[in-house]
Design a protein around this motif. Structure first.
Motif, short mmCIF file in Angstrom:
data_model
loop_
_atom_site.label_atom_id
_atom_site.label_comp_id
_atom_site.label_asym_id
_atom_site.label_seq_id
_atom_site.Cartn_x
_atom_site.Cartn_y
_atom_site.Cartn_z
N HIS A 149 2.69 15.60 -6.64
CA HIS A 149 2.63 14.57 -5.61
C HIS A 149 1.39 13.69 -5.87
CE1 HIS A 149 3.56 12.92 -1.59
NE2 HIS A 149 2.24 12.81 -1.46
N PRO A 150 1.51 12.71 -6.75
CA PRO A 150 0.36 11.87 -7.09
C PRO A 150 -0.17 11.12 -5.87
CG PRO A 150 2.12 11.58 -8.68
CD PRO A 150 2.69 12.37 -7.54
N GLY A 151 -1.48 11.07 -5.77
CA GLY A 151 -2.11 10.37 -4.66
C GLY A 151 -3.29 9.54 -5.13
N ILE A 152 -4.16 9.20 -4.19
CA ILE A 152 -5.33 8.36 -4.46
C ILE A 152 -6.57 9.14 -4.07
CG2 ILE A 152 -6.53 6.23 -3.86
CD1 ILE A 152 -3.75 5.03 -3.28
N GLY A 153 -7.50 9.26 -5.00
CA GLY A 153 -8.72 10.00 -4.73
C GLY A 153 -9.80 9.12 -4.12
N ARG A 171 -10.35 12.16 -13.51
CA ARG A 171 -9.77 12.32 -12.18
C ARG A 171 -8.46 11.58 -12.01
NH1 ARG A 171 -15.20 12.00 -8.30
NH2 ARG A 171 -15.94 14.10 -8.82
N ILE A 172 -8.18 10.62 -12.87
CA ILE A 172 -6.96 9.83 -12.75
C ILE A 172 -5.81 10.46 -13.52
CG2 ILE A 172 -7.12 8.31 -14.76
CD1 ILE A 172 -6.60 7.18 -11.13
N ARG A 173 -6.05 11.60 -14.19
CA ARG A 173 -5.07 12.19 -15.08
C ARG A 173 -3.70 12.36 -14.43
NH1 ARG A 173 -6.65 15.34 -19.48
NH2 ARG A 173 -4.41 15.70 -19.73
N SER A 174 -3.64 12.87 -13.21
CA SER A 174 -2.34 13.09 -12.57
C SER A 174 -2.27 12.42 -11.20
CB SER A 174 -2.05 14.59 -12.45
OG SER A 174 -3.04 15.23 -11.68
N ASN A 175 -3.08 11.40 -11.01
CA ASN A 175 -3.05 10.67 -9.74
C ASN A 175 -2.98 9.17 -9.97
OD1 ASN A 175 -3.32 12.59 -7.34
ND2 ASN A 175 -4.82 13.42 -8.79
N LYS A 176 -2.84 8.42 -8.90
CA LYS A 176 -2.59 6.99 -9.00
C LYS A 176 -3.84 6.15 -9.20
CE LYS A 176 1.50 7.05 -5.96
NZ LYS A 176 2.07 6.50 -4.70
N ASP A 177 -4.88 6.47 -8.45
CA ASP A 177 -6.04 5.59 -8.42
C ASP A 177 -7.20 6.34 -7.78
OD1 ASP A 177 -7.62 3.38 -8.72
OD2 ASP A 177 -6.54 2.12 -7.29
N LEU A 178 -8.40 5.76 -7.89
CA LEU A 178 -9.58 6.27 -7.20
C LEU A 178 -10.21 5.13 -6.42
CD1 LEU A 178 -11.43 8.46 -9.89
CD2 LEU A 178 -10.05 9.25 -7.98
N LEU A 179 -10.71 5.44 -5.23
CA LEU A 179 -11.39 4.46 -4.41
C LEU A 179 -12.81 4.92 -4.11
CD1 LEU A 179 -8.58 3.73 -1.77
CD2 LEU A 179 -9.19 2.32 -3.75
N GLY A 194 2.05 3.73 2.64
CA GLY A 194 2.73 4.99 2.38
C GLY A 194 2.14 5.85 1.28
N ASN A 195 0.88 5.65 0.98
CA ASN A 195 0.23 6.46 -0.04
C ASN A 195 -0.44 7.70 0.55
OD1 ASN A 195 0.30 5.17 -2.86
ND2 ASN A 195 -0.18 3.42 -1.54
N THR A 196 -0.79 8.62 -0.31
CA THR A 196 -1.57 9.79 0.07
C THR A 196 -2.98 9.61 -0.46
OG1 THR A 196 0.33 11.30 0.01
CG2 THR A 196 -1.84 12.28 -0.27
N ILE A 197 -3.98 9.77 0.42
CA ILE A 197 -5.37 9.70 -0.04
C ILE A 197 -6.03 11.05 0.20
CG2 ILE A 197 -5.55 7.21 0.41
CD1 ILE A 197 -7.42 8.00 2.79
N TRP A 198 -6.81 11.47 -0.81
CA TRP A 198 -7.60 12.69 -0.66
C TRP A 198 -8.88 12.30 0.07
CZ3 TRP A 198 -12.53 14.03 -2.23
CH2 TRP A 198 -12.87 15.38 -2.07
N TYR A 199 -9.15 13.04 1.15
CA TYR A 199 -10.27 12.66 2.01
C TYR A 199 -11.06 13.90 2.42
CZ TYR A 199 -12.78 10.67 6.00
OH TYR A 199 -13.75 10.28 6.87
N ALA A 200 -12.38 13.83 2.32
CA ALA A 200 -13.25 14.95 2.69
C ALA A 200 -14.13 14.55 3.87
CB ALA A 200 -14.12 15.35 1.51
N PRO A 201 -13.89 15.12 5.06
CA PRO A 201 -14.69 14.78 6.23
C PRO A 201 -15.97 15.60 6.35
CG PRO A 201 -12.93 16.24 6.88
CD PRO A 201 -12.76 15.99 5.40
N ASP A 202 -16.22 16.49 5.39
CA ASP A 202 -17.32 17.45 5.54
C ASP A 202 -18.58 17.07 4.79
OD1 ASP A 202 -15.94 17.83 3.12
OD2 ASP A 202 -16.56 19.91 2.98
N HIS A 203 -18.79 15.78 4.57
CA HIS A 203 -20.03 15.34 3.93
C HIS A 203 -20.89 14.55 4.91
CE1 HIS A 203 -20.23 15.58 -0.74
NE2 HIS A 203 -20.31 16.75 -0.16
N ASP A 204 -22.16 14.55 4.63
CA ASP A 204 -23.16 13.91 5.48
C ASP A 204 -23.42 12.50 4.94
OD1 ASP A 204 -25.45 13.09 6.81
OD2 ASP A 204 -26.36 15.08 6.81
#
Length: 312
Positions: A149-153, A171-179, A194-204
């Motif tokens: 399931h390719p997404g956007i990092g 990081r783009i090897r099996s995904n669509k893009d990086l932001l 309709g894209n999937t983005i990887w998101y980390a809420p646990d950073h300061d």
């Protein structure tokens, strides 16, 4: 999506002053050809070595303090055993980053499995905020999911242009893009299309971009406000947590994807969203406490600037 800042390879990267760097990369890639069980031994050995170095000792203090803050009911033996296991995972993370960046799709698939991929497939049309807390296996987890399931990092560009190019390429090897993690506008646009983005809420991200809400036993943990703005701007998007973990039996990796978490009843309440998101973070961390990135000063930003540092 923003493409203007995509790192590109430059001829200057081949200058003699960079030859030692490329030699190191070449040696690293050769090491990654070794069988996975042997790579595990090397990675865990690096972790033990790291813990004995001066920088490792300083980071050990941060890990220990984070664990003490979050789990005040743990006894000293439990804290120390978790600390040691975590430091070993730090060494393994070096190997796992190389695996994520350089292994073939076939080899990644051989040593990994995904549970719950249907939660991504069935909700893709509305856009997905794929919540992945900062496990030491995060690079590999994104690569594993991307195969199905390719997404956007979302990432922080490296200040070193060569490392930035290498990082992006890996990081783009099996995904669509990086932001860029600061590019909230492009994240919202990706979700709305309709894209999937990887998101980390646990950073300061500092006081200006933080909401102070409880995390485990810490009453005022700095949590990014990005969760609120993403959900407010793309209310139909689904929040789907996932945890990429190293199997303790040496059999590879299991990525567990959980059902969507409902935020629709609190879309206009920044603090309520932060509290619920931190509950998601807590639940994911507890799936693999030893593999979480405790070596960062997670609670360095305080609601009152005059507060004494928790790490003093």
């Amino acid at each position: 999506m923003a493409k203007n800042n995509t790192p590109i390879f430059q001829k200057s990267f081949l200058a003699p002053k960079y030859w030692p760097f490329w030699l190191a990369v070449g040696i690293f890639r050769l090491i990654l050809l070794l069988p996975y069980p042997l790579l595990c031994k090397i990675g865990l050995g690096l972790g033990k070595l790291f813990s004995k170095l001066s920088v490792g000792k300083r980071r050990s203090q941060i890990v220990r303090r984070n664990l003490q803050l979050c789990f005040p009911n743990w006894n000293e033996e439990k804290i120390e055993s978790t600390l040691q296991a975590n430091l070993e995972s730090v060494g393994m993370a070096i190997i796992e980053t190389g695996m994520a960046w350089f292994w073939s799709d076939k080899r990644i698939a051989k040593w990994s499995k995904i549970e719950g991929i249907e939660y991504l497939k069935n909700n893709a049309k509305d856009g997905i905020i794929l919540v992945g807390v900062h496990f030491l296996t995060l690079e590999l987890g994104a690569r594993i999911i991307g195969l199905q399931h390719p997404g956007i990092g979302v990432y922080r560009p490296n200040d070193n242009p060569i490392m930035d190019w290498l990082q992006y390429r890996g990081r783009i090897r099996s995904n669509k893009d990086l932001l860029d993690r600061k590019d909230l506008r492009s994240m919202i646009k990706a979700l709305r299309t309709g894209n999937t983005i990887w998101y980390a809420p646990d950073h300061d991200y500092g006081r200006k971009n933080a909401v102070f809400v409880p995390l485990f036993s810490v009453p005022d943990a700095a949590t990014t406000t990005g969760s609120y703005y993403l959900l407010k701007s793309s209310p139909l998007s689904k929040v789907v947590p996932f945890a990429p973990l190293r199997n303790t039996d040496g059999s590879g990796y299991t990525v567990t994807i959980e059902p969507p978490v409902d935020f629709t009843d609190i879309l206009h309440d920044k603090e309520a969203i932060a509290k619920r998101m931190n509950k998601v973070v807590e639940r994911e961390i507890m799936l693999g406490v030893e593999q979480y990135m405790w070596l960062h000063r997670r609670f360095k930003t305080r609601p009152n600037e005059s507060d004494k540092s928790l790490y003093d």
